[in-house]
Design an enzyme around this catalytic site. Sequence first.
Site, PDB file in Angstrom:
ATOM      1  N   HIS A 156       6.384 -23.591   5.378  1.00 12.87           N
ATOM      2  CA  HIS A 156       7.835 -23.697   5.213  1.00 12.87           C
ATOM      3  C   HIS A 156       8.437 -24.841   6.013  1.00 12.87           C
ATOM      4  O   HIS A 156       9.549 -25.273   5.711  1.00 12.87           O
ATOM      5  CB  HIS A 156       8.522 -22.368   5.543  1.00 12.87           C
ATOM      6  CG  HIS A 156       8.649 -22.060   6.996  1.00 12.87           C
ATOM      7  ND1 HIS A 156       7.686 -21.369   7.704  1.00 12.87           N
ATOM      8  CD2 HIS A 156       9.633 -22.338   7.883  1.00 12.87           C
ATOM      9  CE1 HIS A 156       8.083 -21.241   8.955  1.00 12.87           C
ATOM     10  NE2 HIS A 156       9.250 -21.818   9.088  1.00 12.87           N
ATOM     11  N   ASP A 207      -2.184 -20.316  14.079  1.00 18.74           N
ATOM     12  CA  ASP A 207      -0.911 -19.942  13.480  1.00 18.74           C
ATOM     13  C   ASP A 207       0.034 -21.129  13.320  1.00 18.74           C
ATOM     14  O   ASP A 207       0.740 -21.229  12.317  1.00 18.74           O
ATOM     15  CB  ASP A 207      -0.236 -18.865  14.343  1.00 18.74           C
ATOM     16  CG  ASP A 207       1.076 -18.372  13.752  1.00 18.74           C
ATOM     17  OD1 ASP A 207       1.173 -18.262  12.513  1.00 18.74           O
ATOM     18  OD2 ASP A 207       2.001 -18.077  14.529  1.00 18.74           O
ATOM     19  N   HIS A 259       1.813 -25.790  10.651  1.00 16.06           N
ATOM     20  CA  HIS A 259       3.116 -26.449  10.723  1.00 16.06           C
ATOM     21  C   HIS A 259       3.066 -27.806  11.413  1.00 16.06           C
ATOM     22  O   HIS A 259       3.530 -28.811  10.875  1.00 16.06           O
ATOM     23  CB  HIS A 259       4.106 -25.569  11.484  1.00 16.06           C
ATOM     24  CG  HIS A 259       4.405 -24.259  10.836  1.00 16.06           C
ATOM     25  ND1 HIS A 259       4.468 -24.082   9.475  1.00 16.06           N
ATOM     26  CD2 HIS A 259       4.680 -23.040  11.379  1.00 16.06           C
ATOM     27  CE1 HIS A 259       4.768 -22.828   9.195  1.00 16.06           C
ATOM     28  NE2 HIS A 259       4.893 -22.173  10.331  1.00 16.06           N
ATOM     29  N   LYS A 286      11.882 -27.860   5.024  1.00 20.35           N
ATOM     30  CA  LYS A 286      13.089 -28.109   5.800  1.00 20.35           C
ATOM     31  C   LYS A 286      13.688 -29.470   5.435  1.00 20.35           C
ATOM     32  O   LYS A 286      12.964 -30.465   5.274  1.00 20.35           O
ATOM     33  CB  LYS A 286      12.778 -28.056   7.302  1.00 20.35           C
ATOM     34  CG  LYS A 286      12.447 -26.652   7.803  1.00 20.35           C
ATOM     35  CD  LYS A 286      12.134 -26.663   9.286  1.00 20.35           C
ATOM     36  CE  LYS A 286      11.930 -25.250   9.800  1.00 20.35           C
ATOM     37  NZ  LYS A 286      13.151 -24.443   9.788  1.00 20.35           N
ATOM     38  N   ARG A 336       0.815  -1.217   0.000  1.00 17.55           N
ATOM     39  CA  ARG A 336       0.000   0.000   0.000  1.00 17.55           C
ATOM     40  C   ARG A 336       0.848   1.267   0.000  1.00 17.55           C
ATOM     41  O   ARG A 336       0.409   2.313  -0.476  1.00 17.55           O
ATOM     42  CB  ARG A 336      -0.930  -0.004   1.214  1.00 17.55           C
ATOM     43  CG  ARG A 336      -1.951  -1.137   1.199  1.00 17.55           C
ATOM     44  CD  ARG A 336      -2.858  -1.074   2.420  1.00 17.55           C
ATOM     45  NE  ARG A 336      -3.674   0.134   2.389  1.00 17.55           N
ATOM     46  CZ  ARG A 336      -4.866   0.226   1.806  1.00 17.55           C
ATOM     47  NH1 ARG A 336      -5.382  -0.839   1.185  1.00 17.55           N
ATOM     48  NH2 ARG A 336      -5.560   1.339   1.829  1.00 17.55           N
ATOM     49  N   LYS A 390       0.305 -19.345   5.172  1.00 15.72           N
ATOM     50  CA  LYS A 390      -0.622 -19.809   6.189  1.00 15.72           C
ATOM     51  C   LYS A 390      -0.893 -18.673   7.181  1.00 15.72           C
ATOM     52  O   LYS A 390      -0.109 -17.711   7.246  1.00 15.72           O
ATOM     53  CB  LYS A 390      -0.055 -21.060   6.893  1.00 15.72           C
ATOM     54  CG  LYS A 390       1.329 -20.845   7.551  1.00 15.72           C
ATOM     55  CD  LYS A 390       1.223 -20.304   8.950  1.00 15.72           C
ATOM     56  CE  LYS A 390       2.575 -20.096   9.592  1.00 15.72           C
ATOM     57  NZ  LYS A 390       2.481 -19.355  10.853  1.00 15.72           N
ATOM     58  N   LYS A 427       4.823 -19.250  22.516  1.00 16.58           N
ATOM     59  CA  LYS A 427       5.715 -18.100  22.497  1.00 16.58           C
ATOM     60  C   LYS A 427       6.326 -17.903  23.883  1.00 16.58           C
ATOM     61  O   LYS A 427       5.773 -18.321  24.892  1.00 16.58           O
ATOM     62  CB  LYS A 427       4.937 -16.839  22.112  1.00 16.58           C
ATOM     63  CG  LYS A 427       4.337 -16.854  20.718  1.00 16.58           C
ATOM     64  CD  LYS A 427       5.400 -16.653  19.662  1.00 16.58           C
ATOM     65  CE  LYS A 427       4.794 -16.429  18.291  1.00 16.58           C
ATOM     66  NZ  LYS A 427       5.834 -16.312  17.251  1.00 16.58           N
TER      67      LYS A 427
END
Length: 465
Positions: free
Chosen positions: A167, A224, A229, A171, A52, A137, A315
């Site tokens: 991703h 997430d 994953h 790997k 943007r 994702k 996290k």
Amino acid sequence: MTASANDAPDPHVLVLFGGTGDLAARKLLPGLLHLAAAGLMPEDWRLIGSGRHAPDGAWPPGEEWEPHRDRVSFVTSSADDGEDLGRAVQEARQALGETSRTLFYMSVPPSAMEPMVEMLDAVDGLADERSRIVMEKPFGSDLASAKHLNKSVHKVFDEEQVFRIDHFLGKEAAQDILALRFANGLLEPIWNRRHVAMVQVDVPETLGLEGRASFYEETGAFRDMVVTHLAQIMGFVAMDAPASLDPKDLHDAKAKAFAHLRPFTRDDAVYGQWTGYREEDGVDPSSETETFVALRAWIDAERWQDVPFLLRTGKKMAQDRRVVTVTLRDSAHVDLLPRAEPHERPNEVVFELEDDPKILIEVRVKAPGPALEVTPAALRLDVERALGGGGLEAYERLLHDVMLGDRLLFTRGDEIELLWERAAPLLAEPPEILPYEPGSWGPGAADALAASDGPGWRLPDDTSA
């Protein structure tokens, strides 16, 4: 189509939406540079960043891009205005010739995916039969939104043109799961419920939000990481042998494993939120977003009946690790010899999903000394050291695969929908969110979830892999 290592991509115009964002800076732009240095880019290519707002200064930034300045540019665009971008892509395609292709990389928030796809359809010079689209994702936020997004994308692109990127599947170590399973008589005969007691996919992270509060508040750890994953890696571990390594056969095998998944429920899940999360910039002070998930999944197929698959991520945890652990059942003769360490873990096969892949097989051997006792020891393989390295980082490998049209390590629409379908009960009725301290291993209830079915989490009990 599965590409050969010697195949060269067609000339490409690469359009990077979100060109000034975090993913572009950390992974995509460095990955393209490395592909260029390794001679793996097309003979001729152009890179157009878009977003943007135009960047301050040169794009991409950095002296390392100076040799490629005549190939790169930035054009502002939005879901409402893509005319300038359309003209820029048309001009680049004409310069590259009739065999050129366009690759659209959608490094944008989930809520922006559908409007941006509609813009690609509406503007002349963008989407055509020689275009491909890479979608980050999470693909949707639940079953209804995933189906709607699939339908919207398929109005513009055939499924063969759609590359849903995860991703973790790029790997080297993730692909080593397939190699060790199917290329070795040592493991495949025991890869089933008669010999495997438990599987863990464990991805703790020390990082916090790193400026991504709006994205994380929209998704949370379950959307997430777990439905993306961790579930995809679980699919590599759990699927039956595909008929071939043709992308369709591999995706069929993975989809079949997902079809046997029991629906996820709150009784098999622990959610957590690190203490202090609500004080982060951009976070709702009363946020109920989970920053930690531990999930016990079950696959009701003959191969895996009653074997728990434990998935954990969070996290602000104690370590950054990406570990798959396959815990084997004890030998019927395990008590024939006394053990020097009576509470050691059973035999385990461990995959470290790092850029430098490592594989560990934990066995019991005779302890040195006069007594006939057994003690744990590890057979280790540092793949990069043993074979001389040379592998590509995950995003590099996947970007190269897209340019070749190789869909093997991407996800298919029906796989995504199956996972969201199994996630629906947990999305509708999530567990209570428990607090945990930054730098810890999450809420204590997650330990109980793992210990109820076996020796508990491998991490942090053994971080030697």
